[in-house]
Write a protein that holds these residues in place. Sequence first.
Motif, short mmCIF file in Angstrom:
data_model
loop_
_atom_site.label_atom_id
_atom_site.label_comp_id
_atom_site.label_asym_id
_atom_site.label_seq_id
_atom_site.Cartn_x
_atom_site.Cartn_y
_atom_site.Cartn_z
N LEU A 136 -19.00 8.51 -52.38
CA LEU A 136 -17.79 8.91 -53.10
C LEU A 136 -16.90 7.73 -53.49
O LEU A 136 -16.12 7.82 -54.43
N THR A 137 -17.02 6.64 -52.73
CA THR A 137 -16.09 5.52 -52.98
C THR A 137 -16.74 4.36 -53.73
O THR A 137 -16.12 3.32 -53.90
N ARG A 138 -17.99 4.56 -54.18
CA ARG A 138 -18.68 3.44 -54.82
C ARG A 138 -18.00 3.00 -56.11
O ARG A 138 -18.20 1.88 -56.57
N ASP A 194 -26.61 19.03 -50.50
CA ASP A 194 -25.92 19.35 -49.26
C ASP A 194 -25.22 18.09 -48.73
O ASP A 194 -25.84 17.02 -48.69
N VAL A 195 -23.95 18.19 -48.31
CA VAL A 195 -23.24 17.01 -47.80
C VAL A 195 -23.92 16.44 -46.55
O VAL A 195 -23.87 15.23 -46.30
N ASN A 196 -24.58 17.32 -45.80
CA ASN A 196 -25.25 16.85 -44.57
C ASN A 196 -26.39 15.88 -44.85
O ASN A 196 -26.77 15.10 -43.99
N SER A 197 -26.92 15.94 -46.08
CA SER A 197 -28.06 15.08 -46.38
C SER A 197 -27.64 13.61 -46.44
O SER A 197 -28.47 12.72 -46.26
N LEU A 198 -26.36 13.35 -46.67
CA LEU A 198 -25.89 11.95 -46.73
C LEU A 198 -25.32 11.47 -45.41
O LEU A 198 -25.29 10.27 -45.14
N GLY A 199 -24.84 12.39 -44.58
CA GLY A 199 -24.15 12.00 -43.35
C GLY A 199 -22.73 11.55 -43.72
O GLY A 199 -22.42 11.30 -44.88
N GLU A 200 -21.88 11.42 -42.70
CA GLU A 200 -20.48 11.09 -42.96
C GLU A 200 -20.33 9.75 -43.68
O GLU A 200 -19.64 9.64 -44.70
N PHE A 201 -21.01 8.72 -43.16
CA PHE A 201 -20.82 7.38 -43.74
C PHE A 201 -21.48 7.28 -45.12
O PHE A 201 -20.93 6.66 -46.02
N GLY A 202 -22.64 7.94 -45.25
CA GLY A 202 -23.32 7.95 -46.54
C GLY A 202 -22.46 8.64 -47.60
O GLY A 202 -22.39 8.19 -48.75
#
Length: 349
Positions: free
Chosen positions: A23-25, A10-18
């Motif tokens: 995605l950008t690592r 779920d995207v919510n598990s990472l939060g916006e900044f996470g």
Amino acid sequence: MSEEKTKRTDVNSLGEFGLIDHLTRMAVPNNPSTIKGVGDDAAVIDNGDKVTVVSTDLLVEGIHFDMMYTPLKHLGYKAIVVNLSDIYAMNAVPKQITVSIAISNRFSVEALEELYEGIYTACKQYKVDLVGGDTTSSLKGLFISVTAIGEGEKEKITYRNTAKIGDLICITGNLGAAYLGLQLLEREKQIYLENPNIQPDLEDQQYLMERQLKPEARKDMIEMFAKNQLVPTSMIDISDGLSSEIYHICKQSGVGAVIEESGVPIHPDAQMMALQFQLDPVTCALSGGEDYELLFTIDPNDVEKVKYLPDIYIAGEIVDKKEGVKLHTKGGNIHDLPAQGWVHFDPNK
Ligand code: ADP
Ligand code: MG
């Protein structure tokens, strides 16, 4: 199918900044001209004598704005201003913008003309040129994406990761008013939905309304810095609330911070409205969003350069990382500052 492919997080598990970090690592620059990639208010690109700075934002109907109380002209203006704010936060000067829109058939040509009236008003006000974009349809709602391109001097660009222990923390303008403007608009919307015969009563709240619907970016501050030969040691614009922004600076700079509650500027109208809503005005300033003020740090030797400048408030100090990010209250207590800002991934939307 391999187990890897069926995994669903779920995207919510990472939060916006996470999620952004995740995605950008792998976004490692291939070009030496990429001075700064992901992670700041804008990317910085080497351009010979100068640097080019680029920032982009996407505004989504129902998430970032509500058509029930957002005049299209204001929306156009705000969409530009929030992007320019990111360019100013790099201590650079915005020059061009592109605007992309996705529209459902609910929008008429006249409505879009109104949106563009706001866009052109912002272009005139901030002296930027609309140079392109894209237009497409959406199944539902309005999407506006703006990219701002600016120009700066390499040695004067201000990043998030360069604050040093002992630097003073400065804030421009005042905080929390845009959030309270939003609360007020939401309250009037609910009243209207329950009884359409009741007209919204917003006459006395012009300031809070404007802070929410028609914010300004701090072009004047960047000009004052240049005039006073001040280069902040780090800078970020306050779009998600002071707590969230100081956290970004501290995390990226590898430092801690102490914010003085007494140094957090709050407009009297925001103060009054917070109390009406039974909210703590300081919490609104720390965790409300969309102020588009600047948060920056300065070397203590530069204090004379900001001390007498209007609308700049010294609100704390950068400290060692192990001291954390703290709020020193007016009552003399020390609290941890919460790191959260706006939560964009609302599961109900
Ligand atoms: P701001 O609030 O200043 O607009 P954001 O928190 O939106 O900044 O973004 C932080 C950084 O992450 C910026 O460098 C931005 O360009 C980058 N970023 C955000 N979303 C994405 C994405 N989907 N892909 C690549 N980079 C992203
Ligand atoms: Mg920003």
